[in-house]
Design a protein around this motif. Structure first.
Motif, PDB file in Angstrom:
ATOM      1  N   GLY A 144     -19.524 -10.068  27.110  1.00  0.00           N
ATOM      2  CA  GLY A 144     -19.504 -11.527  27.158  1.00  0.00           C
ATOM      3  C   GLY A 144     -20.806 -12.121  26.703  1.00  0.00           C
ATOM      4  N   ASP A 145     -20.819 -13.441  26.551  1.00  0.00           N
ATOM      5  CA  ASP A 145     -22.016 -14.121  26.078  1.00  0.00           C
ATOM      6  C   ASP A 145     -23.000 -14.417  27.196  1.00  0.00           C
ATOM      7  N   SER A 146     -22.579 -14.270  28.442  1.00  0.00           N
ATOM      8  CA  SER A 146     -23.468 -14.548  29.569  1.00  0.00           C
ATOM      9  C   SER A 146     -23.093 -13.649  30.734  1.00  0.00           C
ATOM     10  N   GLU A 147     -24.021 -13.516  31.679  1.00  0.00           N
ATOM     11  CA  GLU A 147     -23.732 -12.682  32.844  1.00  0.00           C
ATOM     12  C   GLU A 147     -22.618 -13.282  33.688  1.00  0.00           C
ATOM     13  N   ASP A 148     -22.518 -14.635  33.724  1.00  0.00           N
ATOM     14  CA  ASP A 148     -21.444 -15.274  34.479  1.00  0.00           C
ATOM     15  C   ASP A 148     -20.084 -14.964  33.872  1.00  0.00           C
ATOM     16  N   GLU A 149     -20.033 -14.962  32.538  1.00  0.00           N
ATOM     17  CA  GLU A 149     -18.765 -14.635  31.880  1.00  0.00           C
ATOM     18  C   GLU A 149     -18.347 -13.207  32.195  1.00  0.00           C
ATOM     19  N   VAL A 150     -19.315 -12.293  32.172  1.00  0.00           N
ATOM     20  CA  VAL A 150     -19.030 -10.897  32.512  1.00  0.00           C
ATOM     21  C   VAL A 150     -18.549 -10.798  33.954  1.00  0.00           C
ATOM     22  N   PHE A 151     -19.237 -11.497  34.841  1.00  0.00           N
ATOM     23  CA  PHE A 151     -18.865 -11.487  36.262  1.00  0.00           C
ATOM     24  C   PHE A 151     -17.429 -11.967  36.463  1.00  0.00           C
ATOM     25  N   HIS A 152     -17.067 -13.056  35.797  1.00  0.00           N
ATOM     26  CA  HIS A 152     -15.712 -13.616  35.970  1.00  0.00           C
ATOM     27  C   HIS A 152     -14.655 -12.689  35.367  1.00  0.00           C
ATOM     28  N   ARG A 153     -14.964 -12.055  34.256  1.00  0.00           N
ATOM     29  CA  ARG A 153     -14.008 -11.117  33.653  1.00  0.00           C
ATOM     30  C   ARG A 153     -13.693  -9.977  34.625  1.00  0.00           C
ATOM     31  N   LEU A 154     -14.755  -9.417  35.208  1.00  0.00           N
ATOM     32  CA  LEU A 154     -14.576  -8.294  36.121  1.00  0.00           C
ATOM     33  C   LEU A 154     -13.910  -8.735  37.421  1.00  0.00           C
ATOM     34  N   SER A 155     -14.326  -9.877  37.938  1.00  0.00           N
ATOM     35  CA  SER A 155     -13.802 -10.357  39.224  1.00  0.00           C
ATOM     36  C   SER A 155     -12.326 -10.716  39.144  1.00  0.00           C
ATOM     37  N   ASN A 156     -11.885 -11.152  37.972  1.00  0.00           N
ATOM     38  CA  ASN A 156     -10.498 -11.603  37.822  1.00  0.00           C
ATOM     39  C   ASN A 156      -9.563 -10.504  37.329  1.00  0.00           C
ATOM     40  N   ASP A 157     -10.079  -9.294  37.193  1.00  0.00           N
ATOM     41  CA  ASP A 157      -9.225  -8.195  36.734  1.00  0.00           C
ATOM     42  C   ASP A 157      -8.762  -7.375  37.937  1.00  0.00           C
ATOM     43  N   PRO A 158      -7.457  -7.301  38.190  1.00  0.00           N
ATOM     44  CA  PRO A 158      -6.950  -6.572  39.370  1.00  0.00           C
ATOM     45  C   PRO A 158      -7.347  -5.103  39.384  1.00  0.00           C
ATOM     46  N   LEU A 159      -7.297  -4.447  38.216  1.00  0.00           N
ATOM     47  CA  LEU A 159      -7.638  -3.030  38.172  1.00  0.00           C
ATOM     48  C   LEU A 159      -9.097  -2.805  38.524  1.00  0.00           C
ATOM     49  N   CYS A 160      -9.986  -3.642  37.968  1.00  0.00           N
ATOM     50  CA  CYS A 160     -11.422  -3.508  38.264  1.00  0.00           C
ATOM     51  C   CYS A 160     -11.694  -3.660  39.745  1.00  0.00           C
ATOM     52  N   ASN A 161     -10.992  -4.542  40.385  1.00  0.00           N
ATOM     53  CA  ASN A 161     -11.246  -4.806  41.797  1.00  0.00           C
ATOM     54  C   ASN A 161     -10.608  -3.781  42.724  1.00  0.00           C
ATOM     55  N   ARG A 162      -9.814  -2.866  42.159  1.00  0.00           N
ATOM     56  CA  ARG A 162      -9.276  -1.770  42.974  1.00  0.00           C
ATOM     57  C   ARG A 162     -10.175  -0.537  42.898  1.00  0.00           C
ATOM     58  N   VAL A 163     -11.170  -0.595  42.013  1.00  0.00           N
ATOM     59  CA  VAL A 163     -12.047   0.554  41.824  1.00  0.00           C
ATOM     60  C   VAL A 163     -12.966   0.723  43.038  1.00  0.00           C
ATOM     61  N   THR A 164     -13.135   1.965  43.462  1.00  0.00           N
ATOM     62  CA  THR A 164     -14.133   2.264  44.485  1.00  0.00           C
ATOM     63  C   THR A 164     -15.496   2.281  43.813  1.00  0.00           C
ATOM     64  N   LEU A 165     -16.309   1.286  44.128  1.00  0.00           N
ATOM     65  CA  LEU A 165     -17.571   1.105  43.404  1.00  0.00           C
ATOM     66  C   LEU A 165     -18.691   1.862  44.113  1.00  0.00           C
TER      67      LEU A 165
END
Length: 496
Positions: free
Chosen positions: A55-76
């Motif tokens: 993404g063009d900014s860290e906020d854009e990256v954050f929102h992409r990851l936060s809004n992806d169901p698969l990403c949020n199921r990952v054990t981080l």
């Protein structure tokens, strides 16, 4: 073409006309992995996270990851987070976006110190000084600033020529809850000496030594600093000063000076120093001999290098992995393929990526590419070590040598999609030069654009080579673009 490949190889390739269709097919055909086994699932999840982290900014990256169901199921886990930050070590926006996403996860509020230190280092590498300072202030509030954090900050400042800022960080140690002592002083001195500011480091020591006692490591730092600036006489004087403080020069002290003599091609002094080490009861070790062999190899004195190896073995010193890697390289360059194979199979206490790289390069040099590919597959199956970009250089060189563009594309795709490797400056330069020689300057130009987009400065001679080729093809827009880059971008100095 997946976003991962676009980030690595360049989405400009898809807009190129005319398109080298065979290579495009190899690079762009990336089937979705099967999710039938754990390895495939991990690879798929990794690719999804990487794709969303652009993404063009860290906020854009954050929102992409936060809004992806698969990403949020990952054990981080800490391991995964550190791996992601390492993957984006050259992209500070994505790195901070990933870290912000990790912080938002309820189960992962407190990261490991390594993650924060990596983020600081990424910002420093990108010279985002204000962002780095803000980040450190946040760490200060959370009481997570360590001596390792301070070391990374000072080294990034010093590397950018911001010497006073590096010293100011040391002056502020108490604010971070850290102590000004011999260890922290040595970090500052080492930072300055590694950036060839030895006189500045010397003045710092003179100012601090009344309150902080130097140790043997302090003097070894200066010996290394003087040698880096090719001032071996000052290094020898430091050895005498070291003795005056009651410290005996060790194998590190002597080996550092030997390396300096090697770089001066003064091998008479090198052998004199070896004898002095033995006389002073500080016998050379495997690192000492490896240092001498490496310098002899750079002078293409392979037989003399092998005599040094024989001298070490006569002294009863066991070779470590680094020495054996050097020995394999020497044997390979001397044309002793069977001996190199014997060392590799029978004498190595352990192997690493460099070991395999030397063997792969040897086989490719002797036109035994099948054996080279077998070793690559062995690396993948044994999983003792991972391939890096330099593993693929000899294989790519062999492909260009025989004009096999299809195999070039397959190897590039494998680097990017299978091993998640970033193309570095040397790889971009190599590919651009080879595509130009293969009369495929359209591809070379696309890689040049991708290189610039990754904030990797091309070499001056690379620009000149590409400029000459695109002029021949009447690629007028490319000519203007390359000339603009040569005027405005700080290019890597030409190799003399």
């Amino acid at each position: 073409m997946s976003r991962l490949i676009q980030n690595r190889i360049g989405n400009t390739l898809l807009r190129l006309k005319p398109q080298p269709s065979i290579l495009i097919k190899n690079l762009s055909t990336s089937p979705e992995p099967s999710l039938d086994d754990e390895s495939s699932q991990s690879s798929h999840i990794w690719n999804v996270i990487i794709a969303r982290a652009g993404g063009d900014s860290e906020d854009e990256v954050f929102h992409r990851l936060s809004n992806d169901p698969l990403c949020n199921r990952v054990t981080l886990s800490d391991t995964l987070l550190n791996k992601l930050l390492h993957r984006f070590r050259d992209d500070w926006r994505s790195a901070l976006g990933v870290l912000k996403w990790a912080e938002s996860r309820k189960a992962h509020k407190n990261h490991s110190p390594e993650a924060y230190d990596t983020a600081v280092d990424i910002l420093g590498k990108a010279k985002k000084w204000d962002r780095m300072k803000d980040f450190v202030e946040k760490m200060k509030v959370d009481n997570t600033v360590t001596l390792n954090t301070v070391a990374k900050i000072m080294r990034r400042f010093a590397g950018a020529g911001e010497w006073e800022e590096a010293v100011n960080v040391f002056d502020r140690l108490n604010e971070f809850g850290l102590e000004k002592n011999t260890e922290s002083m040595n970090l500052l001195l080492d930072t300055l000496c590694k950036e060839k500011r030895v006189e500045r480091a010397r003045s710092v020591l003179l100012e601090l030594k009344a309150h902080i006692k130097p140790d043997a490591h302090t003097f070894n730092i200066f010996i290394n600093g003087w040698c880096k600036t090719n001032r071996v006489e000052e290094a020898l004087w430091t050895v005498q000063e070291m003795r005056g403080y009651g410290f005996r020069p060790c194998v590190i002290s002597y080996t550092t000076i030997i390396k300096c003599y090697c770089l001066q091609c003064d091998f008479i002094k090198v052998y004199e120093m070896l004898s002095e080490m033995e006389a002073n009861d500080s016998p050379p070790n495997s690192v000492t001999y490896t240092t001498i062999m490496s310098c002899l190899n750079s002078q293409k004195e392979f037989e003399e290098s092998l005599r040094v190896a024989a001298r070490m073995k006569r002294s009863g010193i066991e070779g470590d992995t680094l020495f054996n890697n050097c020995l394999i390289h020497t044997l390979a360059r001397a044309g002793r393929v069977e001996e190199a194979e014997r060392v590799f199979r029978d004498e190595m206490p352990s192997v690493n990526t460099s070991t395999y790289n030397s063997m792969i390069a040897m086989y490719c040099h002797h036109d035994e590419e099948e054996k080279a590919v077998e070793l690559l597959r062995e690396m993948e199956s044994l999983k003792v070590c991972e391939p890096d970009v330099h593993t693929f250089h000899p294989l790519l060189r062999s492909c260009f040598k025989r004009g096999d563009v299809v195999e070039v594309g397959r190897l590039l795709k494998e680097m990017v999609t299978k091993h998640h490797l970033s193309l570095d400056e040397s790889t971009y330069t190599f590919l651009i030069q080879r595509f130009c020689r293969a009369d495929m300057c359209e591809w070379a130009y696309c890689l040049f654009e991708e290189m610039i987009s990754q904030d990797i400065a091309p070499r001056h001679r690379t620009c000149l080579l590409l400029l000459d080729e695109v002029k021949k093809k009447s690629m007028h827009e490319a000519v203007e673009r390359i000339e603009h880059v040569m005027r405005t971008v700080k290019l890597t100095a030409p190799v003399k």
